[in-house]
Design an enzyme around this catalytic site. Sequence first.
Site, PDB file in Angstrom:
ATOM      1  N   SER A  85       0.997  -1.070   0.111  1.00  0.00           N
ATOM      2  CA  SER A  85      -0.044  -0.112  -0.133  1.00  0.00           C
ATOM      3  C   SER A  85       0.913   1.409   0.032  1.00  0.00           C
ATOM      4  O   SER A  85       1.634   1.576  -1.017  1.00  0.00           O
ATOM      5  CB  SER A  85      -0.977   0.174   0.917  1.00  0.00           C
ATOM      6  N   ASP A 140      -2.657   6.254  -4.029  1.00  0.00           N
ATOM      7  CA  ASP A 140      -1.512   5.875  -3.310  1.00  0.00           C
ATOM      8  C   ASP A 140      -1.123   4.661  -4.215  1.00  0.00           C
ATOM      9  O   ASP A 140      -1.571   4.182  -5.256  1.00  0.00           O
ATOM     10  CB  ASP A 140      -1.821   5.386  -1.786  1.00  0.00           C
ATOM     11  N   ASP A 171      -1.342   1.540  -4.627  1.00  0.00           N
ATOM     12  CA  ASP A 171      -2.476   0.291  -4.825  1.00  0.00           C
ATOM     13  C   ASP A 171      -3.570   1.081  -5.236  1.00  0.00           C
ATOM     14  O   ASP A 171      -4.549   0.213  -5.480  1.00  0.00           O
ATOM     15  CB  ASP A 171      -2.413  -0.880  -3.835  1.00  0.00           C
ATOM     16  N   ASP A 192      -6.231   2.388  -3.858  1.00  0.00           N
ATOM     17  CA  ASP A 192      -7.467   2.465  -3.258  1.00  0.00           C
ATOM     18  C   ASP A 192      -7.801   3.785  -2.648  1.00  0.00           C
ATOM     19  O   ASP A 192      -8.894   4.430  -2.065  1.00  0.00           O
ATOM     20  CB  ASP A 192      -7.475   1.143  -2.161  1.00  0.00           C
TER      21      ASP A 192
HETATM   22 MG    MG Z   1      -3.567   1.447  -0.457  1.00  0.00          MG
END
Ligand code: MG
Length: 444
Positions: free
Chosen positions: A96, A237, A239, A241
Amino acid sequence: MALMIGVSGVRGLVGKTFTPELVLQFAHAYGTVLEGGPVTLARDSRPSGEMFALAAAAGLAAAGCHVSDLGIAMTPTAAFAIRAGAQRGGIIITASHNPAPWNGLKFLDEQGLGPDPETVKRVSVVREQHRYRHAESGFAPLRRDVDAGARHAVAVRAAVEVELAPLKGVRVVLDSVNGAGGIATPSFLRSLGCDVVHINAEPNGVFAHAPEPIAENLTQLCEEVRAAKAVIGLAQDPDADRLALVDERGRFVGEEYTLALGAWSVLSRRKGAVAANLSTSRMVDDLAQRFGARVFRTPVGESHVARAIRRHDCVIGGEGNGGVIDPRISPVRDSLSAMSLVLQLMASTGKSVSELVAELPRYVMIKQKFECPAPRIAQAVDALAAAFAGERLDRADGVRIDLPDGWVHVRPSNTEPIVRFIAEARDADAAERIIARARSAAGL
Ligand code: MG
């Protein structure tokens, strides 16, 4: 602490604590718990990702799973693909927003969410006791599915509810921080009519700035918005999300505003409830009140919010860190859904980001942490709850105390002997005072 094993997976330092052997074991154990079947595998753009994805694929296949490999893909794309493909679950290789030396592995259940704690415990038991399932035949080749991001983007585009003409040709600046969002997001924004300036676009995992989408890391985006005369800056960010916003004057507007504006967008068109975790700004309560909607508060963690959305049939939910969940798309935080909702609000109201922000009540949020030996934590939280017994309390996750002029959420860390205090009030002084009161009541 360099290896963290938590409820949703494992994170560690690449080559030190986080190794292909470890990933192979966890993937084999998760495949065992899933009892084989179709699963999704994806990774964010970190350079070590492919190595770990191959190890995860081997572990899953060893347990008899049929692996569909999305390659570099956003976490919300993996969740979307699992649900759309009626799969048993999946694994995503991502750390992340952690800095570049880190990588990690996240388990996803059949909904695309982090699995329940009992499942995670079973994974650990299988691994520790070597109780792996070993398939002996029926191995399927690794199936490459490189279009999942595009299918996810088409679904978000199809869920648009407003006339998009006002967005035609408006310039937006997208900062994908060299993460997984860099692949499918620009064409998604173009499908809404936007003219896209894309910075840190290459999904090579060499992050152009520290990857957490917070003010201090987004100075380049702020400058680009001004230089390009854009209407909004959008920061993902690694990834993808989470989403943070920059207004048309190039000012970071604060990550709490992503969910607030997303909720505003949905509630202005549809009736229904909102779900948010206990650390999320009171702005969502103010908005819900404006539209006659209820707010369901949950413990911190995406899966808690997702379950509340399902239980209460909420129309929107999320977390104050820029994580917006549109349950029509998938039960996880999704930067594409968040962008879509904010841009729809701009299109339907004709207002700029700064005008929309100015219409929301202004709060200041302060976060502090204090050391507390683990055995004393429960006692401190109980003392705090007792001291504020006359106020509105929520004890689902530590304790949240809602006062007339603000609130404080006090919650123990799962991993360190510390207690976090998050307070929000009209100004910083008032928030500081609330924390001081709570701290003294907790005896910390
Ligand atoms: Mg993330």
